[in-house]
Design a protein around this motif. Structure first.
Motif, short mmCIF file in Angstrom:
data_model
loop_
_atom_site.label_atom_id
_atom_site.label_comp_id
_atom_site.label_asym_id
_atom_site.label_seq_id
_atom_site.Cartn_x
_atom_site.Cartn_y
_atom_site.Cartn_z
N MET A 176 0.68 -1.31 0.10
CA MET A 176 -0.03 -0.12 -0.02
C MET A 176 0.73 1.17 -0.01
O MET A 176 0.28 2.37 -0.03
N GLY A 177 2.17 1.27 0.20
CA GLY A 177 3.05 2.47 0.03
C GLY A 177 3.01 3.37 1.36
O GLY A 177 3.43 4.38 1.30
N ILE A 178 2.64 2.57 2.22
CA ILE A 178 2.58 3.39 3.62
C ILE A 178 4.10 3.32 3.98
O ILE A 178 4.33 4.44 4.90
N VAL A 179 4.94 2.58 4.01
CA VAL A 179 6.36 2.81 4.14
C VAL A 179 7.07 2.43 2.86
O VAL A 179 6.65 1.74 2.04
N ASP A 180 8.37 2.98 2.79
CA ASP A 180 9.49 2.78 1.93
C ASP A 180 10.12 1.50 2.22
O ASP A 180 10.13 0.98 3.24
N TYR A 181 11.36 1.44 1.42
CA TYR A 181 12.20 0.15 1.77
C TYR A 181 12.69 0.36 3.20
O TYR A 181 12.56 -0.74 3.85
N GLU A 182 13.53 1.58 3.60
CA GLU A 182 13.66 1.60 5.08
C GLU A 182 12.79 1.77 6.03
O GLU A 182 13.01 0.82 7.14
N GLY A 183 11.51 1.97 5.59
CA GLY A 183 10.51 1.82 6.76
C GLY A 183 9.94 0.31 6.93
O GLY A 183 9.79 -0.35 7.91
N GLY A 184 9.95 -0.52 5.73
CA GLY A 184 9.82 -1.94 5.67
C GLY A 184 10.94 -2.61 6.46
O GLY A 184 10.40 -3.38 7.13
N VAL A 185 11.97 -2.36 6.37
CA VAL A 185 12.95 -2.69 7.30
C VAL A 185 12.82 -2.54 8.54
O VAL A 185 12.96 -3.59 9.51
N ALA A 186 12.51 -1.41 9.04
CA ALA A 186 12.11 -1.02 10.40
C ALA A 186 11.04 -1.91 10.89
O ALA A 186 10.94 -2.10 12.14
N VAL A 187 10.05 -1.84 10.37
CA VAL A 187 8.71 -2.55 10.71
C VAL A 187 8.99 -4.03 10.91
O VAL A 187 8.67 -4.52 11.90
N ALA A 188 9.81 -4.54 9.94
CA ALA A 188 10.17 -5.94 10.11
C ALA A 188 10.97 -6.25 11.50
O ALA A 188 10.69 -7.35 12.15
N ARG A 189 11.97 -5.51 11.65
CA ARG A 189 12.82 -5.40 12.67
C ARG A 189 11.89 -5.45 14.17
O ARG A 189 12.05 -6.17 15.22
N THR A 190 10.95 -4.49 14.03
CA THR A 190 10.18 -4.18 15.18
C THR A 190 9.29 -5.49 15.60
O THR A 190 9.00 -5.82 16.78
N LEU A 191 8.54 -5.96 14.56
CA LEU A 191 7.57 -7.00 14.53
C LEU A 191 8.29 -8.31 14.88
O LEU A 191 7.92 -9.08 15.58
N ASN A 192 9.42 -8.66 14.30
CA ASN A 192 10.47 -9.75 14.67
C ASN A 192 10.63 -9.64 16.16
O ASN A 192 10.90 -10.87 16.54
N ALA A 193 11.13 -8.50 16.76
CA ALA A 193 11.35 -8.62 18.00
C ALA A 193 10.17 -8.80 18.90
O ALA A 193 10.33 -9.74 19.95
N ALA A 194 9.01 -8.36 18.31
CA ALA A 194 7.84 -8.48 19.15
C ALA A 194 7.53 -10.23 19.40
O ALA A 194 6.86 -10.84 20.21
N ALA A 195 7.76 -10.89 18.26
CA ALA A 195 7.44 -12.18 17.93
C ALA A 195 8.31 -13.16 19.23
O ALA A 195 7.92 -14.21 19.64
N TRP A 196 9.48 -12.63 19.48
CA TRP A 196 10.28 -13.21 20.62
C TRP A 196 9.63 -13.11 21.94
O TRP A 196 9.61 -14.17 22.73
N THR A 197 8.76 -12.08 22.07
CA THR A 197 8.26 -12.06 23.58
C THR A 197 6.99 -13.21 23.38
O THR A 197 6.67 -13.71 24.46
#
Length: 227
Positions: free
Chosen positions: A180-201
């Motif tokens: 949907m173009g809500i984030v660019d490539y850099e934003g996508g990387v940041a989103v992935a890092r945040t959600l991946n970290a949350a997955a560990w909880t």
């Protein structure tokens, strides 16, 4: 068991993983807050929901830090203050994750259906299991002990069912935010890092529940005979 050193030693791997995961979530969220997004968290969730035909799912602001959740009983997404109003990768990532749960609910995603069914049993099991175990041990009545173990087993079952729900919601969030173009490539990387970290909880919480169940089985049925 509050003063049982063996209990904490038995659960040490899960407790250490949880501490690391919570630190990781806070640090990655803080980093992702510095990465801009095209929409606020609330606007991103609304955009995703509308695209999925879920105009009837409401979005509300709720107090607290990372208190974000989807309530299937009222079909409402509740976003914490920072997530609701921020235009950052962190905010849209968390908001899209909760929107993912709403889409799961609307499409009758099987693990979520089972999770919602399991909630009352898990809540009951969490509240009653310790009482049953203690009274069973004091009275030396093994059937009561096994009832306590079975009751806590409901908590473990809920945690195991919950894992695929959380992983799938994060997968949907990453995919939709990029498409949907809500984030660019850099934003996508940041989103992935945040959600991946949350997955560990979620993993840590599940591991803690499993190890607690194993401890109960060993402590009350196999190990000590002096209860």
């Amino acid at each position: 068991m509050i003063l049982d050193f063996q209990y904490y030693l038995f659960l040490a791997p899960a407790l250490l993983l949880m501490m690391w995961a919570q630190w990781r979530v806070k640090s990655t969220f803080a980093e992702a807050e510095q990465v801009p997004a095209n929409l606020s968290g609330a606007a991103a969730a609304r955009h995703i929901l509308d695209a999925a035909g879920l105009q009837d799912v409401a979005i509300e602001q709720t107090p607290g830090m990372l208190s974000d959740h989807y309530d299937p009983s009222t079909r409402v997404i509740r976003l914490s203050d920072a997530v609701y109003s921020q235009r950052s990768a962190a905010a849209v990532g968390v908001a899209a994750h909760e929107a993912g749960h709403a889409i799961q609910h609307a499409t009758h995603y099987a693990p979520l259906v089972f999770r919602n069914i399991a909630v009352p049993a898990a809540t009951f099991g969490s509240n009653i299991s310790f009482i049953l175990l203690i009274f069973g041990a004091i009275m030396g009545f093994r059937p009561l002990i096994w009832l306590g173990i079975i009751a806590f087993g409901m908590v473990v079952a809920f945690q195991l069912i919950n894992l695929p729900c959380e992983f799938d919601a994060s997968r949907r969030a990453k995919k939709l935010l990029g498409e949907m173009g809500i984030v660019d490539y850099e934003g996508g990387v940041a989103v992935a890092r945040t959600l991946n970290a949350a997955a560990w909880t979620y993993v840590a919480g599940t591991l803690q529940a499993v190890l607690t169940l194993l401890y109960y089985i060993l402590r009350f049925t196999g190990g000590s005979r002096d209860e």
